[in-house]
Design a protein around this motif. Sequence first.
Motif, PDB file in Angstrom:
ATOM      1  N   LEU A 176      47.082  48.252  21.079  1.00 20.97           N
ATOM      2  CA  LEU A 176      47.124  49.268  20.022  1.00 20.97           C
ATOM      3  C   LEU A 176      46.182  50.440  20.314  1.00 20.97           C
ATOM      4  O   LEU A 176      46.183  51.431  19.593  1.00 20.97           O
ATOM      5  CB  LEU A 176      46.727  48.645  18.674  1.00 20.97           C
ATOM      6  N   MET A 177      45.374  50.312  21.373  1.00 19.31           N
ATOM      7  CA  MET A 177      44.364  51.331  21.678  1.00 19.31           C
ATOM      8  C   MET A 177      44.954  52.393  22.592  1.00 19.31           C
ATOM      9  O   MET A 177      44.395  52.737  23.637  1.00 19.31           O
ATOM     10  CB  MET A 177      43.149  50.665  22.340  1.00 19.31           C
ATOM     11  N   THR A 178      46.093  52.951  22.184  1.00 24.22           N
ATOM     12  CA  THR A 178      46.839  53.852  23.061  1.00 24.22           C
ATOM     13  C   THR A 178      46.087  55.161  23.338  1.00 24.22           C
ATOM     14  O   THR A 178      46.194  55.728  24.413  1.00 24.22           O
ATOM     15  CB  THR A 178      48.208  54.167  22.436  1.00 24.22           C
ATOM     16  N   LYS A 179      45.310  55.618  22.363  1.00 21.55           N
ATOM     17  CA  LYS A 179      44.573  56.871  22.538  1.00 21.55           C
ATOM     18  C   LYS A 179      43.284  56.649  23.345  1.00 21.55           C
ATOM     19  O   LYS A 179      42.659  57.585  23.810  1.00 21.55           O
ATOM     20  CB  LYS A 179      44.225  57.428  21.143  1.00 21.55           C
ATOM     21  N   TRP A 180      42.869  55.383  23.496  1.00 20.30           N
ATOM     22  CA  TRP A 180      41.548  55.079  24.066  1.00 20.30           C
ATOM     23  C   TRP A 180      41.670  54.146  25.268  1.00 20.30           C
ATOM     24  O   TRP A 180      40.832  53.265  25.443  1.00 20.30           O
ATOM     25  CB  TRP A 180      40.673  54.453  22.974  1.00 20.30           C
ATOM     26  N   GLN A 181      42.725  54.343  26.062  1.00 15.78           N
ATOM     27  CA  GLN A 181      42.984  53.394  27.165  1.00 15.78           C
ATOM     28  C   GLN A 181      41.827  53.303  28.155  1.00 15.78           C
ATOM     29  O   GLN A 181      41.644  52.264  28.788  1.00 15.78           O
ATOM     30  CB  GLN A 181      44.266  53.799  27.891  1.00 15.78           C
ATOM     31  N   GLN A 182      41.039  54.392  28.285  1.00 17.08           N
ATOM     32  CA  GLN A 182      39.927  54.338  29.249  1.00 17.08           C
ATOM     33  C   GLN A 182      38.871  53.311  28.847  1.00 17.08           C
ATOM     34  O   GLN A 182      38.025  52.957  29.656  1.00 17.08           O
ATOM     35  CB  GLN A 182      39.300  55.724  29.444  1.00 17.08           C
TER      36      GLN A 182
END
Length: 184
Positions: A176-182
């Motif tokens: 669910l962390m698509t915006k924070w993949q890094q």
Amino acid sequence: MRYHNFAEVPLYKAFEFIEPGPVILLVTSEDGKPNIMTLSWSVLIDFDPIIGCVLSPGDYSYEILRKTKECVLAIPAADIIEKAVQIGNCSGEDTDKFQKFALSPLKASHVKAPLIKECLVNIECIVTDIIDKYGLFVMEGVKAWIDKDKSEKRTFHANGDGTFVIDGEIKNLKHLMTKWQQFT
Ligand SMILES: Cc1cc2nc3c(=O)[nH]c(=O)nc-3n(C[C@H](O)[C@H](O)[C@H](O)COP(=O)(O)O)c2cc1C
């Protein structure tokens, strides 16, 4: 006025719902004499990491941190939870806490304050700003260590009333962390 089924929380108790970061052992050193205090009022300010810690002027550690501007933030795991609470109930003014609580100081690489061998994580920090009004010490982590062999990895969190939460289930929501993949 009625607010659904909400009961009012006394404002002085409101912090208890925000407080639970890990309990930290803040290690300072002056003239080769190390000291430890327990600290649960911390905040992450930036990824570098920049961390804010609130110290009371009543703490022996306060003046030492003001003067030396460096410390170690040691994160204890649940195996030493009682020691961590006791460290926060006595003063370095009259107690050698490393000796009293059978903790082992290890030489740090960037600061004079020692690491604590029995802790899961140790972060060496340099104080960059002090906001006197709140006793807020803003510090930058310059070196971080983790004990990879330690079997107890659960940290614990203060509720502010003498009760503590020990880490439990870990829920993996990386998908669910698509915006924070890094960061996943
Ligand atoms: C669970 C716990 C959390 C604490 N959190 C803080 C804190 O965030 N800031 C603070 O100034 N004191 C905090 N204290 C109190 C200090 O650890 C305590 O005053 C300690 O005796 C200071 O040690 P020193 O006098 O050797 O510096 C906490 C104590 C406990 C038991």
